[in-house]
Structure formats: structure tokens, C-alpha cells
Motif scaffolding. Structure first.
Motif, short mmCIF file in Angstrom:
data_model
loop_
_atom_site.label_atom_id
_atom_site.label_comp_id
_atom_site.label_asym_id
_atom_site.label_seq_id
_atom_site.Cartn_x
_atom_site.Cartn_y
_atom_site.Cartn_z
N GLY A 154 9.17 14.19 7.18
CA GLY A 154 9.59 13.00 7.92
C GLY A 154 9.76 11.79 7.02
N VAL A 155 8.93 11.68 5.98
CA VAL A 155 9.05 10.56 5.05
C VAL A 155 10.34 10.68 4.25
CG1 VAL A 155 8.00 9.43 3.06
CG2 VAL A 155 6.54 10.28 4.92
N PRO A 203 -5.09 2.23 6.79
CA PRO A 203 -4.58 3.34 5.99
C PRO A 203 -4.15 2.88 4.59
CG PRO A 203 -2.88 2.57 7.47
CD PRO A 203 -4.11 1.79 7.81
N ARG A 204 -3.90 3.88 3.73
CA ARG A 204 -3.42 3.62 2.37
C ARG A 204 -2.48 4.73 1.94
NH1 ARG A 204 -8.90 3.11 1.46
NH2 ARG A 204 -8.96 5.03 0.23
N GLY A 205 -1.46 4.34 1.22
CA GLY A 205 -0.56 5.31 0.62
C GLY A 205 0.32 6.01 1.63
N ILE A 206 1.52 6.39 1.22
CA ILE A 206 2.44 7.14 2.07
C ILE A 206 2.67 8.50 1.43
CG2 ILE A 206 4.76 7.23 3.05
CD1 ILE A 206 4.76 4.21 3.16
N TRP A 208 1.97 9.93 8.40
CA TRP A 208 2.52 9.96 7.06
C TRP A 208 1.67 9.22 6.05
CZ3 TRP A 208 3.19 4.88 7.88
CH2 TRP A 208 3.70 4.48 9.13
N TRP A 209 0.55 8.62 6.49
CA TRP A 209 -0.34 7.96 5.52
C TRP A 209 -1.12 8.99 4.71
CZ3 TRP A 209 0.79 3.16 4.82
CH2 TRP A 209 1.18 2.33 5.89
N ARG A 210 -1.26 8.74 3.41
CA ARG A 210 -2.10 9.62 2.59
C ARG A 210 -3.57 9.50 2.99
NH1 ARG A 210 -3.11 8.56 -2.12
NH2 ARG A 210 -1.98 6.62 -2.53
N ILE A 216 0.80 -1.22 0.00
CA ILE A 216 0.00 0.00 0.00
C ILE A 216 0.84 1.27 0.00
CG2 ILE A 216 -1.94 -1.14 1.14
CD1 ILE A 216 -1.08 0.07 3.77
N GLY A 217 2.17 1.15 0.06
CA GLY A 217 2.97 2.37 0.14
C GLY A 217 4.19 2.44 -0.74
#
Length: 801
Positions: free
Chosen positions: A666-667, A657-660, A643-645, A578-579
Motif C-alpha cells: 500500500g505504501v 508512531p514512527r517510520g513508514i 503502514w507505520w514501522r 518521522i517518515g
């Protein structure tokens, strides 16, 4: 069709009768049947141990004493040193052997010094609690069959030790050690009692051993007491995956079970694979925790089951209001009660070899032991453990070991109510899938909690830790009419689900064991509902859905033995699923990223590695190590999870969650810092996972639960400067893996004991199954007599006590 078992007509008494289980299981006949008849009434034991490939023992006897004798002897051949070390712990004698300040090495509980460990266990021994529980009649105390099994197990272990001699033990770990001695039945029962309290009192050894009243004025500046963390509060600790697959989800319309416990790879928390057979009475194959002579995860001819550590709390805290001026007395309904004190002498060995005795004092209340944490001049905390009176777990497992149908397994659970801290996931030949938290849980309803969680500390901790008001007698635990003893929930309250498709658990609450039929209405002490699920539980549910739909690449819709095995060892990584695409897009757009120290880091090579990685954690995967190190560093961000989208959403628990969000500083720091570390230590960014993650010399697949890995292999990041994680002897993860299909012609089973049968580094069975695990290969179980006898590696030993 596989050869059928020959049937004996024997009465089944004791545990089976108590559990309401009637007909005996068809069982295997050995060619040497007549010479195995036990000599009744004279204390002699006889058994035959047949070892098949990978050293797996199949123990055959004609009574429970003989069965235990054969099992104890076989286990001692492979793992005597581990159990001898555990007995030393349970007797409270580690400080005399290894000094008081060394770590006790307990892989199942929080780190504890030898002195604290000895204080705790010596206190238990001197209290006589295990002897008192042994004196109770069944079902509260052990059944006759369980007692015979334990006595035989002790005799078999001691027979091996006597015949071999301490100086000639094959395991160099304890060869010649003065602390290796014969064991007693009390040692085995003490081990069972300790395991039962693992997620309760036994995880607070140091807090109990080191507890004492504060010095005068020591807490005067405090605004209030601290409180201990919950027993379950161990980062990514022991856990499991467990699936029960029903007839609507299998290609053959029968039942299947996947067992995947995640336990330590060293010490007493390991599993031992075994088959136990008494013709006409019991024929069970599976695995036992070291030192326990029953199969805890396994199958018979008609039913299979596994366990996962549940979210239910096994203990509660009671906040004590202390009598002014007397920190060892507390108030209940306004009346003072004195804490009880126990003086515990511990023998310790100094560095120069001199031996002395240290006198320690422990404190207890009407609720249970008083803890060191939070003890001030005005308040203290005591822990009450729902398994404080539980030795009946052995009764329950032995009855389950004889069940042939799901209703017999459930009858065993209703009768004994002794499973200490796990869910049960099971299926049967007819294809009914079952899941329940049928375990020992303190009777604290939500109404009780609303009334009795009434202190600032209690309200701050609830519901993760339940802290009840110890100053009010009506805030003690309640009871149920169908409970085997006061203070725990009865079977009617268990969160449970019966389905024809599936039920699954990966250490989350029972709520979404099957998303089509959420389990609700249970008290919060069992776990939560309506909350986001973790990445590992999400992955498990996604794997099941894809297999039922046939969209996972493993063939036509529905589970088969082949697709169940492939799914288990597919080594998907949910966080990467997912990321990863977002991170690749981020680094492709930004080939140079800022590290936390301000350095600009060239991430192009790392970006190419992640782009080429298939998001799998096979031993030869390149990109898995890089992703793990990056993902681990994300938790250093100022807002973990931020940091999740698409952030976690309770309304979408399995898809968020989904996506970063690659735009977050921080990412970007996390990836740059990771690459910077690899570059500084000359570690290839495309290092193969098996080069970094090993057990002994064997490369290992799998990754961390928080990454969203189903096949957990937790080798404890961060990565070392040499490009290696700590050896799995210091970690935990997939241990005994079992895939069972319960066909009408008998069970078909594939297994993997990931760290192999023996902890002895010189044994041929120390890493032989580990090599299979590394290559995603399985052991085809030999269950029937025909299958056992057909093994070209078969070795028979007839034992007479």
C-alpha cells in the motif's frame, strides 16, 4: 519603558462585580477625551474609532453602549455583507432569497439545504427560546453591560447601513441586495445562541428539520435503528493550538501566550481583530468571531488567553422506546409521552421567481429535538444540548476582557460557567500558566454511563457518542452543587492544570497538557486518557520541549517573543519528520514502483524531490505538495495506520508512531499513484506549495492537521488536475495568530489575521495581512495610546449616534 496608561478612578460594576473582579484596569486616555463623554439617559451613543495599519480598529468610548456603537460601525464598514447573510440565515429566510435547494453555506456546521436551515431557524424563532433566556436575570441572563454593548453594536451597524445605503455598499457581494436590512438585538443574541450550540444541536439542523415518523412498515426489516454520529464528528474541522508559557520556560521569567485558532476562512466563522477601550474600566485587544461584540481571544494589560476546541461532548443522545403502533409517542418508566409537534411555515422562491409557503413539522421530546436518523417504528433518537440555556457566554467573555490577573479570569469562569465548547489556556504577568476545560458539559459521570448506556447502539457508540436510555427517567443528566444550573458539571470537576512552565493543547483531551503532570480522573465525557496522541499534538509538544532545551535552532533555551514567533511559523511537518527518510530510502532502492492499476511508474524525480525537501511547509517549499498527496493516499490502504514501522502505542503517546514501512504494498502504491497523477496532468513533482495553495492570489504556507502540521492550512485535497487546491475561501486553518509576552512594562504582542480584516474583495484590507502571512511576517500590535498615536497611518473617526 513604554508609556503608561493614565488612570481614571471609576467604579466597576455589573460583570466585574459578579465575577469577583475588583480594581479597574488602567486604561488609555485619548486626546479628545472630553468630547467623547456619553450623553447619559437620552439614548445617544458616542465613540471614537482609531484605525491603525492594516485597518485594525481601536474603539474608544466612555460606556458600554458607546463601545458597542463604535464596534458595530467599524465592523459593518469591513464585513457588513457577511453579517447580513448570517442574519438572513438566523431569521430562516434563505429559501425566499436563494431558493430551497441551494446549500445554506454554513461554514461552521454540516452541509444543510436552505429549506432545512430555514425550518430549523424558523422553529427556533417561533419557540421564543432566546427571548426567554434574555428575560433571565444575570448571571444566567445577560448583565446590564452586555445588553448595552449589544444594543450599541446593533445601533452602530444600522447607522453605517443607513448612512451608506444598500445600493452604495462597497462590497459587491451584497450591494443592492433586497435581503440586506437593518438588524436587531434579537439577531445578535440569536447568533450568540447559535455559536454556543455549534458542537451540539446546531450541527444537526438537517436531522432536526427533516425528522418525521416512518411510513407504516418502513422499518420492519431493520434489526435495529441506526444512530446519528456525534456532533464533533467532522473531519479535520474547526480546532486550534493554544500555549500558555510560564516563568520557568521564558527567558524573561514572565508569562506568554500563543493563540492559533483554526477556523473557516469564509463566512461567519472568521475572526475580526479589534481593541476595545473604556478608560478606567476595560482595555482589551484581540479578536472576536464575526457578529459578537466581545473579544473572545486576546489580552489585557496583565493577562492573555486563548481557546481550543475541546474533546468534551456538548450533547448526548437519548434513545427513545416508541409506543407500539404510535411512532410519535415514547415510553418513560413504562408510561407513554407524546412528542410535541411544531408547525413551521417556510417561504420559498421557485426557479421562476414565484413565492409560496411550505409547511414543515418538527418533533421534540422531553430531552430535546427528535432526529431523522434512526427513527423507526420502534425507536428514535433525541438530542439534549448542554448549551440549550446558554446566553451567559457573553457575560463571561466580557468579564475576562476586564481581568488583569489570572485569578480574576478564573473568577469570571466560575461565576458565569458559559464557555460553550472550548478549553481556556491563559497566562499572566507573573508567569503562571493555566489550562482548563472550563466549558459547558453535560453531567454524565462514568457511573451514569455504565448504568444508562444500555442499548446495543449505545454500547457500540460509547464513549465517542453517549446514547442514554430515554425510557428511564433516572437516566437524565445529574447536577453539581457548584454548577450554575442543573444538568452540567460545576467548576470543581473541570480538568485543569496550573504550572510555572507551560500548558498546551491542540484539540486532544486535557490528559497531556503538560507531559510532566498528566491530568487524570475526569469523566470520559470530557475526553480520554492513556491513548495515543495525534501527529499535530505530538508536534506541538515537541516544539515546546525543543524551545525550552534550546535545540530548535532559535537561540538560547527559553521562550522569547522572537523565538515564539519563529516556532509558530516554522511550518514543520510531523509526518515528514518521522517518515520521509523511509520513503526516500524505499524509492532510491526501487526507482520503479507499481501503481494500483498495475502500471510501473518511474519515481526517480519524485524521490530526488523528497530527498531535497527540508520537511517544511513554507510557501516556497518544493516537496510539500508531493508529500501531502502521497500521505493522503496512504489512507486508501486496506489497513489505515498499518503502514507505520512502529505503530501508535498508548505507553509512548508522544513518540509513536514512527517510520513508514516501505515494504508494504500500500505504501508503494501510494507513492506510485501520486507520481502517476502528477505525470498524467503535467504537474511538476517539485511544484512549490504556494503555487498550489492560495487565498485569492496570495501563496500560502501550512498544511493539513492529519499530516502533523501545527500551522494548519486545510485546502482540501486531492490536488486538482491544474495543480491547484481549492481556494482557502473553501477551507480553514490558522486564522487569528497572537503571540503575547506579558512584561512588567505592559504587554508586547505580535499578531497575524491570516485572511485580513475584510471579506470585501474590493477592500484594501482584504489580503494585506495575508501577504504578511505568506512571507512569515507579523504585525506589531499598537496597544497604548502612545503606540496608537505614533502610527503614520492613523485615521480617527468620531461617531455620534
Amino acid at each position: 519603558m513604554r508609556s503608561r496608561h493614565r488612570t481614571w478612578t471609576l467604579a466597576v460594576a455589573g460583570a466585574l462585580a459578579l465575577a469577583g473582579i475588583g480594581a479597574a484596569a488602567p486604561a488609555s486616555a485619548a486626546p479628545s477625551d472630553q468630547e467623547l463623554v456619553a450623553e447619559q439617559g437620552n439614548g445617544h451613543y458616542r465613540a471614537e474609532v482609531r484605525r491603525t495599519e492594516y485597518g485594525i480598529p481601536h474603539v474608544l468610548a466612555h460606556d458600554f453602549g458607546g463601545l458597542g456603537f463604535g464596534y458595530g460601525h467599524a465592523f459593518a464598514q469591513d464585513n457588513l455583507c457577511v453579517l447580513a447573510d448570517r442574519v438572513l440565515t438566523l431569521r430562516g429566510e434563505r429559501s425566499a432569497a436563494f431558493g430551497p435547494t441551494a446549500d445554506s453555506g454554513d461554514a461552521l456546521a454540516r452541509p444543510t439545504t436552505n429549506l432545512a436551515s430555514d425550518t430549523y431557524y424558523q422553529g427556533l424563532r417561533r419557540s421564543g427560546v432566546v427571548e426567554r433566556l434574555l428575560a433571565r436575570p444575570a448571571p444566567l441572563g445577560p448583565t446590564a453591560q452586555v445588553r448595552q454593548l449589544v444594543d450599541g453594536y446593533v445601533a452602530g451597524y444600522n447607522r453605517y447601513l443607513r448612512d451608506t445605503g444598500v445600493a452604495r455598499l462597497p462590497d459587491p457581494t451584497c450591494r443592492g441586495a433586497a435581503w440586506v436590512t437593518p438588524i436587531t438585538a434579537l439577531d445578535v443574541w440569536s447568533a450568540v445562541y447559535d455559536i454556543n450550540r455549534l458542537n451540539g444541536t446546531a450541527n444537526f439542523k438537517a436531522a432536526i428539520a427533516d425528522a418525521g415518523p416512518p411510513a407504516p412498515g418502513a422499518a420492519a426489516a431493520k434489526s435495529g435503528p441506526d444512530f446519528p454520529s456525534a456532533p464533533e464528528d467532522r473531519a479535520d474541522g474547526i480546532g486550534s493550538n493554544g500555549w500558555a508559557i510560564g516563568r520557568d520556560a521564558t527567558a524573561a521569567h514572565d508569562g506568554m501566550v500563543l493563540a492559533n485558532p483554526h477556523f473557516p476562512w469564509s463566512g461567519i466563522g472568521r475572526f475580526y481583530q479589534v481593541q476595545l477601550t473604556i478608560p478606567g474600566v476595560m482595555d482589551v485587544s484581540g479578536a472576536s468571531l464575526y457578529g459578537t461584540p466581545v473579544v473572545e481571544i486576546g489580552h489585557t494589560g496583565g493577562v492573555a488567553w486563548t481557546h481550543t476546541v475541546s474533546t468534551a461532548q456538548r450533547a448526548t443522545l437519548f434513545q427513545l422506546a416508541l409506543v407500539p403502533g404510535d411512532p410519535t409517542s415514547y415510553l418513560v418508566d413504562g408510561r407513554p409521552e407524546a412528542m410535541t409537534r411544531q408547525t413551521v411555515p417556510v417561504t420559498v422562491r421557485a426557479a421562476d421567481g414565484t413565492v409560496s409557503t411550505v409547511q414543515r413539522t418538527t418533533y421534540s421530546s422531553r430531552y430535546g429535538p427528535v432526529l431523522a436518523t434512526g427513527w423507526t417504528a420502534t425507536a428514535a433518537f433525541a438530542i439534549a444540548d448542554a448549551n440549550a440555556n446558554n446566553l451567559r457566554s457573553m457575560n463571561e467573555w466580557l468579564a475576562m476582557d476586564q481581568a488583569q490577573h489570572l485569578d480574576q479570569l478564573l473568577a469570571a469562569q466560575r461565576t458565569f460557567q458559559g464557555i460553550p465548547f472550548t478549553n481556556t489556556i491563559a497566562s499572566e504577568t507573573g508567569g503562571t500558566a493555566y489550562l482548563a476545560d472550563a466549558s459547558v458539559v453535560p453531567h454524565v459521570t462514568d457511573a451514569d454511563a455504565a448504568r444508562c448506556v444500555d442499548t446495543p447502539q449505545g454500547k457500540a457508540a460509547y464513549p465517542h457518542t453517549i446514547i442514554l436510555d430515554g425510557a428511564a427517567s433516572n437516566c437524565g443528566w445529574g447536577s453539581d452543587p457548584d454548577a450554575i444550573e442543573p444538568g452540567i458539571f460545576g467548576p470543581h470537576a473541570y480538568p485543569a492544570l496550573t504550572r510555572n512552565d507551560f500548558a498546551a493543547n491542540s484539540n486532544e483531551s486535557p490528559w497531556l497538557a503538560n507531559p510532566a503532570a498528566p491530568i487524570t480522573g475526569y469523566p470520559a465525557i470530557f475526553g480520554d486518557t492513556g491513548t495515543p496522541r495525534g501527529l499535530r499534538p505530538q508536534l506541538g509538544q515537541d516544539m515546546i520541549a525543543a524551545r525550552i532545551a534550546g535545540t530548535d535552532g532559535y537561540g538560547a533555551p527559553g521562550f522569547t517573543m522572537a523565538s515564539l514567533r519563529d516556532t509558530m511559523l516554522g511550518d514543520r511537518n510531523r509526518s515528514a519528520d518521522i517518515g520521509r527518510a523511509d520513503i526516500v530510502a524505499m524509492c532510491q532502492a526501487n526507482p520503479s514502483l507499481p501503481a494500483r492499476d498495475g502500471t510501473q511508474v518511474d519515481v526517480r524525480s519524485a524521490c530526488d524531490t523528497l530527498a531535497a525537501w527540508d520537511a517544511r511547509d513554507n510557501a516556497d517549499s518544493r516537496g510539500a505538495v508531493l508529500w501531502r498527496e502521497f500521505f493522503w493516499r496512504l489512507f486508501d490502504d486496506d489497513a489505515p495506520g498499518g503502514w507505520w514501522r512502529v505503530p501508535p502505542d498508548p505507553a509512548q503517546p508522544l513518540t509513536t508512531p514512527r517510520g513508514i514501512d516501505g515494504s508494504r504494498q500500500g505504501v508503494q502504491h501510494a507513492l506510485a499513484d501520486t507520481v502517476q497523477f502528477f505525470q498524467a496532468n503535467h504537474i511538476p513533482v517539485d511544484e512549490a506549495l504556494g503555487d498550489a495553495q492560495r487565498y485569492a492570489t496570495v501563496p500560502l504556507p501550512g498544511c493539513l492537521g492529519p499530516e502533523g502540521c501545527f500551522n494548519v492550512v486545510s485546502s482540501n485535497p486531492p490536488l486538482g488536475a491544474d495543480g491547484r487546491y481549492a481556494d482557502l475561501t473553501q477551507g480553514h486553518g490558522s486564522s487569528f495568530i497572537m503571540a503575547v509576552e506579558l512584561t512588567r512594562d505592559g504587554p508586547r504582542t505580535s499578531t497575524l489575521l491570516t485572511y485580513s480584516e475584510s471579506a470585501n474583495p474590493d477592500s484594501p484590507h482584504h489580503t494585506d495581512q495575508t501577504v504578511l502571512f505568506s512571507h512569515r511576517q507579523w504585525v506589531t500590535e499598537r496597544f497604548t495610546e502612545a503606540e496608537i498615536n505614533a502610527d503614520p497611518h492613523l485615521h480617527r473617526t468620531v461617531l455620534r449616534g
